[in-house]
Write an enzyme that holds these catalytic residues in place. Structure first.
Site, mmCIF file in Angstrom:
data_model
loop_
_atom_site.group_PDB
_atom_site.id
_atom_site.type_symbol
_atom_site.label_atom_id
_atom_site.label_comp_id
_atom_site.label_asym_id
_atom_site.label_seq_id
_atom_site.Cartn_x
_atom_site.Cartn_y
_atom_site.Cartn_z
ATOM 1 N N ASN A 1 0.389 -1.175 -0.114
ATOM 2 C CA ASN A 1 0.253 -0.140 0.304
ATOM 3 C C ASN A 1 0.903 1.062 -0.219
ATOM 4 O O ASN A 1 1.090 1.653 0.998
ATOM 5 C CB ASN A 1 -0.982 -0.273 1.100
ATOM 6 C CG ASN A 1 -1.688 1.237 1.557
ATOM 7 O OD1 ASN A 1 -1.648 1.758 0.494
ATOM 8 N ND2 ASN A 1 -2.924 1.722 2.850
ATOM 9 N N LYS B 1 -0.197 4.214 -0.475
ATOM 10 C CA LYS B 1 -0.097 5.732 0.394
ATOM 11 C C LYS B 1 -0.220 6.555 -0.944
ATOM 12 O O LYS B 1 -0.237 6.460 -2.141
ATOM 13 C CB LYS B 1 -0.058 6.196 1.068
ATOM 14 C CG LYS B 1 -0.292 5.267 2.472
ATOM 15 C CD LYS B 1 -0.514 5.067 3.486
ATOM 16 C CE LYS B 1 -0.081 4.003 4.521
ATOM 17 N NZ LYS B 1 0.291 3.908 5.656
ATOM 18 N N HIS C 1 -9.561 2.157 4.428
ATOM 19 C CA HIS C 1 -7.970 1.632 5.598
ATOM 20 C C HIS C 1 -8.486 2.715 6.807
ATOM 21 O O HIS C 1 -9.486 3.641 6.396
ATOM 22 C CB HIS C 1 -6.981 2.349 3.908
ATOM 23 C CG HIS C 1 -5.944 2.709 4.609
ATOM 24 N ND1 HIS C 1 -5.443 3.209 5.417
ATOM 25 C CD2 HIS C 1 -4.780 1.489 4.313
ATOM 26 C CE1 HIS C 1 -4.962 2.746 5.936
ATOM 27 N NE2 HIS C 1 -3.992 1.847 5.545
ATOM 28 N N GLU D 1 -6.964 4.961 7.392
ATOM 29 C CA GLU D 1 -7.349 6.824 6.621
ATOM 30 C C GLU D 1 -8.127 7.042 6.255
ATOM 31 O O GLU D 1 -8.194 8.497 6.177
ATOM 32 C CB GLU D 1 -5.044 6.739 5.987
ATOM 33 C CG GLU D 1 -4.459 7.132 6.893
ATOM 34 C CD GLU D 1 -3.239 6.339 6.247
ATOM 35 O OE1 GLU D 1 -3.090 6.236 4.798
ATOM 36 O OE2 GLU D 1 -2.218 5.848 7.265
ATOM 37 N N GLU E 1 -5.923 -4.292 10.591
ATOM 38 C CA GLU E 1 -4.890 -3.540 10.749
ATOM 39 C C GLU E 1 -5.302 -2.283 12.646
ATOM 40 O O GLU E 1 -5.736 -1.909 12.069
ATOM 41 C CB GLU E 1 -4.414 -1.952 9.736
ATOM 42 C CG GLU E 1 -4.529 -2.918 8.379
ATOM 43 C CD GLU E 1 -3.623 -2.098 7.705
ATOM 44 O OE1 GLU E 1 -2.569 -2.209 6.803
ATOM 45 O OE2 GLU E 1 -4.517 -1.457 7.626
ATOM 46 N N GLY F 1 2.201 3.021 10.762
ATOM 47 C CA GLY F 1 3.515 3.486 10.590
ATOM 48 C C GLY F 1 3.920 4.405 11.732
ATOM 49 O O GLY F 1 5.093 5.173 12.537
ATOM 50 N N SER G 1 3.223 -1.689 10.329
ATOM 51 C CA SER G 1 4.773 -1.575 10.419
ATOM 52 C C SER G 1 5.038 -3.007 10.279
ATOM 53 O O SER G 1 6.445 -3.165 10.994
ATOM 54 C CB SER G 1 4.283 -1.445 12.844
ATOM 55 O OG SER G 1 4.663 0.008 12.251
#
Ligand code: PGA
Length: 257
Positions: free
Chosen positions: A10, A12, A100, A102, A172, A178, A217
């Site tokens: 991914n 992003k 996701h 985000e 996730e 991250g 991560s």
């Protein structure tokens, strides 16, 4: 024997079209070198929208599939800025990440909208990778189960059993994305198994065919411990997927499982 693990990149909002092409060419070269060394994981790379078509061209013949990171509802129409599953598929993608964290956080995507998008993806035969997971506060309060009840529940309410057979779920934990922090592999495995149980409660054996990924991560250093868990079928990788060397290193871990 377990099916081949699934490795999903991914990216992003990273990489220009030129950088995307360069990654694709280098990946193709490295995979050719590995040909015959053993079964590689199934691989999907999800670039930005402008990267879909060039990357899908570059990956022809390599076995690496291309996916989008989001889709909008509908097919074509007066929807400024929107990109439908139909257009994504036409640009050479076979997969799409949906919901996701985000997207949920920065673009206000609700559980109901995410479920609608998953159904829309299936309508055009894209394989959805639908993301679920709790945030830091929810984790601290021990509410992961309640969050999954809500997120998986919305999907169960919207999707038929047949749609689940072509679906991938990525667990996730938002606090692991991250951050370099990860749950223990056993904890991630228990949560993944819990996701499968929720699907089994509604749709029985169909649940066994749903692949469940861990994301947050993941790196060449820790991917093996997640992949070795019985309920985890692969990984969704952000930061570490931006480097060809790291991506190939993770693929090689999958080869040796
Ligand atoms: P990360 O991102 O690997 O950089 O933590 C994962 C994701 O957001 O899918």
């Amino acid at each position: 024997m377990r099916p081949r693990p699934l490795l999903v990149a991914n990216w992003k909002m990273h990489k220009t079209v030129e950088e995307t092409r360069a990654f694709g060419r280098e990946l193709a070269r490295r995979l050719e070198e590995l040909a015959g060394a053993g079964p590689l994981p199934e691989m999907v790379v999800c670039p930005t929208f402008p990267g879909l078509w060039p990357l899908s061209r570059t990956m022809v013949g390599t076995g690496v599939a291309v996916g989008a990171q989001n889709l909008d509802l509908g097919r074509e129409g007066a929807m400024t800025g929107a990109v439908s599953g139909y257009l994504i598929a036409e640009a050479g993608a076979a997969w799409v990440i949906v919901g996701h964290s985000e997207r949920r956080q920065h673009f206000g995507e609700t559980d109901a909208l995410v479920a609608e998008k998953v159904a829309a993806a299936r309508d055009v035969r894209l394989t959805p990778i639908v993301c679920v997971g709790e945030n830091e506060d929810e984790y601290r309060r021990g509410e992961t189960g309640a969050v999954l009840d809500r997120q998986i529940g919305a999907l169960l309410d919207r999707l038929s059993g047949e749609m689940w057979s072509e679906l991938v779920v990525a667990y996730e934990p938002i606090w692991a994305i991250g951050t370099g922090r990860v749950p223990s592999p056993e904890e991630a495995d228990r949560t993944a198994a819990g996701i499968r149980d929720r699907i089994r409660d509604r749709h029985g054996a169909v649940a066994d065919g749903v692949r469940i990924l861990y994301g947050g991560s993941v790196s060449p250093k820790n991917i093996e411990q997640f992949w070795r868990q019985p309920a985890i079928d692969g990984a969704l990788v952000g930061g570490a997927s931006l480097s060809v060397s790291d991506f190939v290193a993770m693929a090689m871990v999958g080869m040796n499982l």
